[in-house]
Design a protein around this motif. Structure first.
Motif, PDB file in Angstrom:
ATOM      1  N   MET A   1      62.718  22.130 -19.458  1.00  0.00           N
ATOM      2  CA  MET A   1      63.540  23.166 -18.865  1.00  0.00           C
ATOM      3  C   MET A   1      62.677  24.367 -18.504  1.00  0.00           C
ATOM      4  N   LYS A   2      63.061  25.035 -17.410  1.00  0.00           N
ATOM      5  CA  LYS A   2      62.336  26.230 -16.998  1.00  0.00           C
ATOM      6  C   LYS A   2      62.692  27.393 -17.902  1.00  0.00           C
ATOM      7  N   LYS A   3      61.722  28.235 -18.180  1.00  0.00           N
ATOM      8  CA  LYS A   3      61.957  29.399 -19.022  1.00  0.00           C
ATOM      9  C   LYS A   3      62.325  30.601 -18.166  1.00  0.00           C
ATOM     10  N   ASP A   4      63.102  31.503 -18.751  1.00  0.00           N
ATOM     11  CA  ASP A   4      63.456  32.795 -18.142  1.00  0.00           C
ATOM     12  C   ASP A   4      64.176  32.676 -16.805  1.00  0.00           C
ATOM     13  N   ILE A   5      65.041  31.669 -16.642  1.00  0.00           N
ATOM     14  CA  ILE A   5      65.816  31.581 -15.402  1.00  0.00           C
ATOM     15  C   ILE A   5      67.251  32.076 -15.590  1.00  0.00           C
ATOM     16  N   HIS A   6      67.696  32.235 -16.809  1.00  0.00           N
ATOM     17  CA  HIS A   6      69.050  32.692 -17.078  1.00  0.00           C
ATOM     18  C   HIS A   6      69.053  34.174 -17.420  1.00  0.00           C
ATOM     19  N   PRO A   7      70.092  34.906 -16.992  1.00  0.00           N
ATOM     20  CA  PRO A   7      70.165  36.329 -17.326  1.00  0.00           C
ATOM     21  C   PRO A   7      70.332  36.535 -18.827  1.00  0.00           C
ATOM     22  N   LYS A   8      69.859  37.673 -19.295  1.00  0.00           N
ATOM     23  CA  LYS A   8      69.922  37.967 -20.721  1.00  0.00           C
ATOM     24  C   LYS A   8      70.897  39.096 -21.045  1.00  0.00           C
ATOM     25  N   ASN A   9      71.504  39.691 -20.030  1.00  0.00           N
ATOM     26  CA  ASN A   9      72.362  40.857 -20.260  1.00  0.00           C
ATOM     27  C   ASN A   9      73.851  40.494 -20.290  1.00  0.00           C
ATOM     28  N   TYR A  10      74.213  39.439 -21.005  1.00  0.00           N
ATOM     29  CA  TYR A  10      75.622  39.084 -21.165  1.00  0.00           C
ATOM     30  C   TYR A  10      76.317  40.129 -22.022  1.00  0.00           C
ATOM     31  N   ARG A  11      77.541  40.490 -21.644  1.00  0.00           N
ATOM     32  CA  ARG A  11      78.339  41.446 -22.409  1.00  0.00           C
ATOM     33  C   ARG A  11      79.807  41.080 -22.246  1.00  0.00           C
ATOM     34  N   LEU A  12      80.659  41.645 -23.068  1.00  0.00           N
ATOM     35  CA  LEU A  12      82.093  41.390 -22.961  1.00  0.00           C
ATOM     36  C   LEU A  12      82.649  42.131 -21.746  1.00  0.00           C
ATOM     37  N   VAL A  13      83.442  41.427 -20.955  1.00  0.00           N
ATOM     38  CA  VAL A  13      84.037  41.967 -19.736  1.00  0.00           C
ATOM     39  C   VAL A  13      85.498  41.544 -19.697  1.00  0.00           C
ATOM     40  N   VAL A  14      86.387  42.442 -19.244  1.00  0.00           N
ATOM     41  CA  VAL A  14      87.804  42.131 -19.098  1.00  0.00           C
ATOM     42  C   VAL A  14      88.063  41.755 -17.643  1.00  0.00           C
ATOM     43  N   PHE A  15      88.731  40.621 -17.424  1.00  0.00           N
ATOM     44  CA  PHE A  15      89.128  40.170 -16.102  1.00  0.00           C
ATOM     45  C   PHE A  15      90.631  40.370 -15.980  1.00  0.00           C
ATOM     46  N   LYS A  16      91.089  40.983 -14.875  1.00  0.00           N
ATOM     47  CA  LYS A  16      92.506  41.269 -14.685  1.00  0.00           C
ATOM     48  C   LYS A  16      92.992  40.664 -13.380  1.00  0.00           C
ATOM     49  N   ASP A  17      94.026  39.831 -13.471  1.00  0.00           N
ATOM     50  CA  ASP A  17      94.675  39.259 -12.301  1.00  0.00           C
ATOM     51  C   ASP A  17      95.615  40.319 -11.745  1.00  0.00           C
ATOM     52  N   MET A  18      95.349  40.806 -10.545  1.00  0.00           N
ATOM     53  CA  MET A  18      96.107  41.909  -9.973  1.00  0.00           C
ATOM     54  C   MET A  18      97.501  41.487  -9.498  1.00  0.00           C
TER      55      MET A  18
END
Length: 89
Positions: free
Chosen positions: A1-18
């Motif tokens: 597998m390739k190294k360092d191809i995925h982002p590292k800044n995952y955080r909790l996010v709220v998704f809202k269906d308008m």
């Protein structure tokens, strides 16, 4: 597998269906300027969705026309002159 191809800044996010105000929280790297206070009292980034599993006809079993961007009105305005000429004949 390739190294360092995925982002590292995952955080909790709220998704809202308008279309029905359904909200859910997930981890994401998406950038957004909006924030919202979640049920736990903390503030999280907010992503506004036009459609989600709570409003999609496949999951709800109900057919529903979603025209959030006014596409039908834009089309009618664009071809208004053509329709008027056709009706005049």
């Amino acid at each position: 597998m390739k190294k360092d191809i995925h982002p590292k800044n995952y955080r909790l996010v709220v998704f809202k269906d308008m279309s029905n105000d359904y909200m859910f929280m997930s981890r994401s790297t998406i950038n957004t300027k909006d924030t919202i206070t979640w049920e736990d009292g903390n503030e999280y980034p907010l992503v506004k969705l036009e459609i989600s599993s709570a409003s999609h006809p496949f999951y709800t079993g109900k057919m529903k026309l979603v025209d959030s961007a006014g596409r039908v009105d834009k089309f009618n305005n664009k071809y208004k002159k053509f329709l008027e000429k056709k009706e005049a004949k």
